[in-house]
Scaffold this motif. Structure first.
Motif, PDB file in Angstrom:
ATOM      1  N   ASP A 144      -8.285   2.256   2.040  1.00 42.83           N
ATOM      2  CA  ASP A 144      -8.896   3.169   3.502  1.00 42.83           C
ATOM      3  C   ASP A 144      -9.959   1.385   3.932  1.00 42.83           C
ATOM      4  O   ASP A 144     -10.822   1.146   5.120  1.00 42.83           O
ATOM      5  N   LEU A 145      -8.966   0.397   3.639  1.00 44.78           N
ATOM      6  CA  LEU A 145      -9.353  -1.131   3.821  1.00 44.78           C
ATOM      7  C   LEU A 145      -9.521  -1.082   5.295  1.00 44.78           C
ATOM      8  O   LEU A 145     -10.179  -1.155   6.109  1.00 44.78           O
ATOM      9  N   PRO A 146      -8.751  -0.204   6.439  1.00 47.78           N
ATOM     10  CA  PRO A 146      -8.413  -0.479   7.954  1.00 47.78           C
ATOM     11  C   PRO A 146      -9.624  -0.045   8.602  1.00 47.78           C
ATOM     12  O   PRO A 146     -10.771  -0.301   9.149  1.00 47.78           O
ATOM     13  N   ASP A 147     -10.293   0.987   7.947  1.00 50.03           N
ATOM     14  CA  ASP A 147     -11.343   2.202   8.248  1.00 50.03           C
ATOM     15  C   ASP A 147     -12.874   1.138   7.234  1.00 50.03           C
ATOM     16  O   ASP A 147     -13.398   1.312   8.734  1.00 50.03           O
ATOM     17  N   ILE A 148     -12.159   0.576   6.531  1.00 50.75           N
ATOM     18  CA  ILE A 148     -13.536   0.136   6.047  1.00 50.75           C
ATOM     19  C   ILE A 148     -13.782  -1.040   7.063  1.00 50.75           C
ATOM     20  O   ILE A 148     -15.379  -1.348   7.578  1.00 50.75           O
ATOM     21  N   VAL A 149     -13.144  -1.699   7.113  1.00 54.71           N
ATOM     22  CA  VAL A 149     -13.131  -2.948   8.984  1.00 54.71           C
ATOM     23  C   VAL A 149     -13.251  -2.828   9.493  1.00 54.71           C
ATOM     24  O   VAL A 149     -14.240  -3.006  10.230  1.00 54.71           O
ATOM     25  N   ALA A 150     -13.422  -1.267  10.420  1.00 51.80           N
ATOM     26  CA  ALA A 150     -13.404  -0.968  11.374  1.00 51.80           C
ATOM     27  C   ALA A 150     -14.606  -0.461  12.005  1.00 51.80           C
ATOM     28  O   ALA A 150     -15.001  -0.872  12.845  1.00 51.80           O
ATOM     29  N   ILE A 151     -15.096   0.238  10.385  1.00 52.07           N
ATOM     30  CA  ILE A 151     -16.625   0.403  10.766  1.00 52.07           C
ATOM     31  C   ILE A 151     -16.926  -1.043  11.104  1.00 52.07           C
ATOM     32  O   ILE A 151     -18.617  -0.962  11.603  1.00 52.07           O
ATOM     33  N   TYR A 152     -16.953  -1.867   9.616  1.00 54.35           N
ATOM     34  CA  TYR A 152     -18.102  -3.191   9.989  1.00 54.35           C
ATOM     35  C   TYR A 152     -17.578  -3.991  10.969  1.00 54.35           C
ATOM     36  O   TYR A 152     -19.367  -4.052  11.438  1.00 54.35           O
ATOM     37  N   ASN A 153     -17.178  -3.321  11.567  1.00 49.61           N
ATOM     38  CA  ASN A 153     -16.706  -4.755  12.991  1.00 49.61           C
ATOM     39  C   ASN A 153     -17.636  -4.085  14.229  1.00 49.61           C
ATOM     40  O   ASN A 153     -18.011  -4.548  15.094  1.00 49.61           O
ATOM     41  N   GLN A 154     -17.680  -2.598  14.043  1.00 50.91           N
ATOM     42  CA  GLN A 154     -18.203  -1.490  14.970  1.00 50.91           C
ATOM     43  C   GLN A 154     -19.637  -2.075  14.990  1.00 50.91           C
ATOM     44  O   GLN A 154     -20.372  -2.433  16.363  1.00 50.91           O
ATOM     45  N   ASN A 155     -19.978  -2.863  13.476  1.00 43.69           N
ATOM     46  CA  ASN A 155     -21.830  -3.174  13.930  1.00 43.69           C
ATOM     47  C   ASN A 155     -22.166  -4.650  13.837  1.00 43.69           C
ATOM     48  O   ASN A 155     -23.591  -4.766  13.319  1.00 43.69           O
ATOM     49  N   ILE A 156     -21.606  -5.173  14.344  1.00 46.56           N
ATOM     50  CA  ILE A 156     -21.440  -7.528  14.848  1.00 46.56           C
ATOM     51  C   ILE A 156     -21.756  -6.948  15.553  1.00 46.56           C
ATOM     52  O   ILE A 156     -23.252  -7.519  15.999  1.00 46.56           O
ATOM     53  N   ALA A 157     -21.344  -6.916  17.004  1.00 45.58           N
ATOM     54  CA  ALA A 157     -21.958  -6.772  17.992  1.00 45.58           C
ATOM     55  C   ALA A 157     -23.536  -6.983  18.484  1.00 45.58           C
ATOM     56  O   ALA A 157     -23.742  -7.421  19.470  1.00 45.58           O
ATOM     57  N   SER A 158     -23.976  -5.847  17.608  1.00 42.10           N
ATOM     58  CA  SER A 158     -25.221  -5.907  18.105  1.00 42.10           C
ATOM     59  C   SER A 158     -26.362  -6.686  17.051  1.00 42.10           C
ATOM     60  O   SER A 158     -27.787  -7.048  17.535  1.00 42.10           O
ATOM     61  N   HIS A 159     -26.345  -7.499  16.321  1.00 36.61           N
ATOM     62  CA  HIS A 159     -26.742  -8.163  16.153  1.00 36.61           C
ATOM     63  C   HIS A 159     -27.813  -8.116  14.661  1.00 36.61           C
ATOM     64  O   HIS A 159     -29.591  -9.046  14.841  1.00 36.61           O
TER      65      HIS A 159
END
Length: 168
Positions: free
Chosen positions: A15-30
């Motif tokens: 699941d780690l690739p999905d976990i990381v992808a979801i996490y990365n979706q949230n970075i740009a908004s700060h």
């Protein structure tokens, strides 16, 4: 879609690739994480390994076999007296936001905290993230701390709000 179809299970290494992808979706908004740059699966390997079912569990939320979010209880402080306190983190896939999965994730983590010998849960939320603050307050969390302008992003400074709840 309805929230009835959301299921939670312990996160597996696959699941780690999905976990990381979801996490990365949230970075740009700060507004959701203090990370500034996307992280890689490799960079998250050690972090993932620290989440064990018996003490610092991590679960994925799935719908129709797809990971739509994740929730974890992490070690908040390494000193022994804090062993019963965990930091909760919740990240929901952008396509699944607004479907009450965050509420279900918090409730799931709380229901399983005792098995990990956790009696207090805290969460650190960026002050501008009013939806997350509202979610936790709705579920009985209280503001236990406030750190003004402690995060520096290129476009603005952000406050940090600490919310907590004692379960037992």
């Amino acid at each position: 879609m309805t929230t009835e179809s959301v299921q939670f299970r312990l996160a597996e290494h696959d699941d780690l690739p999905d976990i990381v992808a979801i996490y990365n979706q949230n970075i740009a908004s700060h507004m959701v994480t203090a990370e500034i740059e996307p992280v890689t699966v490799m960079e998250r390997e050690d972090w993932f390994a620290q989440h064990t079912p018996d003490k610092w569990p991590m679960w994925v939320a799935t719908r129709g076999g797809q990971v739509v979010g994740w929730v974890s209880l992490s070690q908040w402080n390494t000193r022994a007296a804090y062993s019963g306190t965990a930091e909760i983190s919740i990240y929901i896939d952008a396509a699944a936001k607004g479907q009450h999965i965050g509420t279900l994730a918090v409730q799931w983590a709380e229901a399983h905290a005792a098995a990990a010998r956790i009696n207090t849960i805290i969460t650190l939320i960026i002050g501008a993230n009013k939806p997350s603050i509202g979610l936790f307050k709705k579920l009985g969390y209280e503001q236990w701390g406030f750190l003004p302008a402690v995060m520096r992003f290129a476009d603005r400074n952000q406050d940090l709000v600490l919310l907590g709840k004692t379960l037992v």
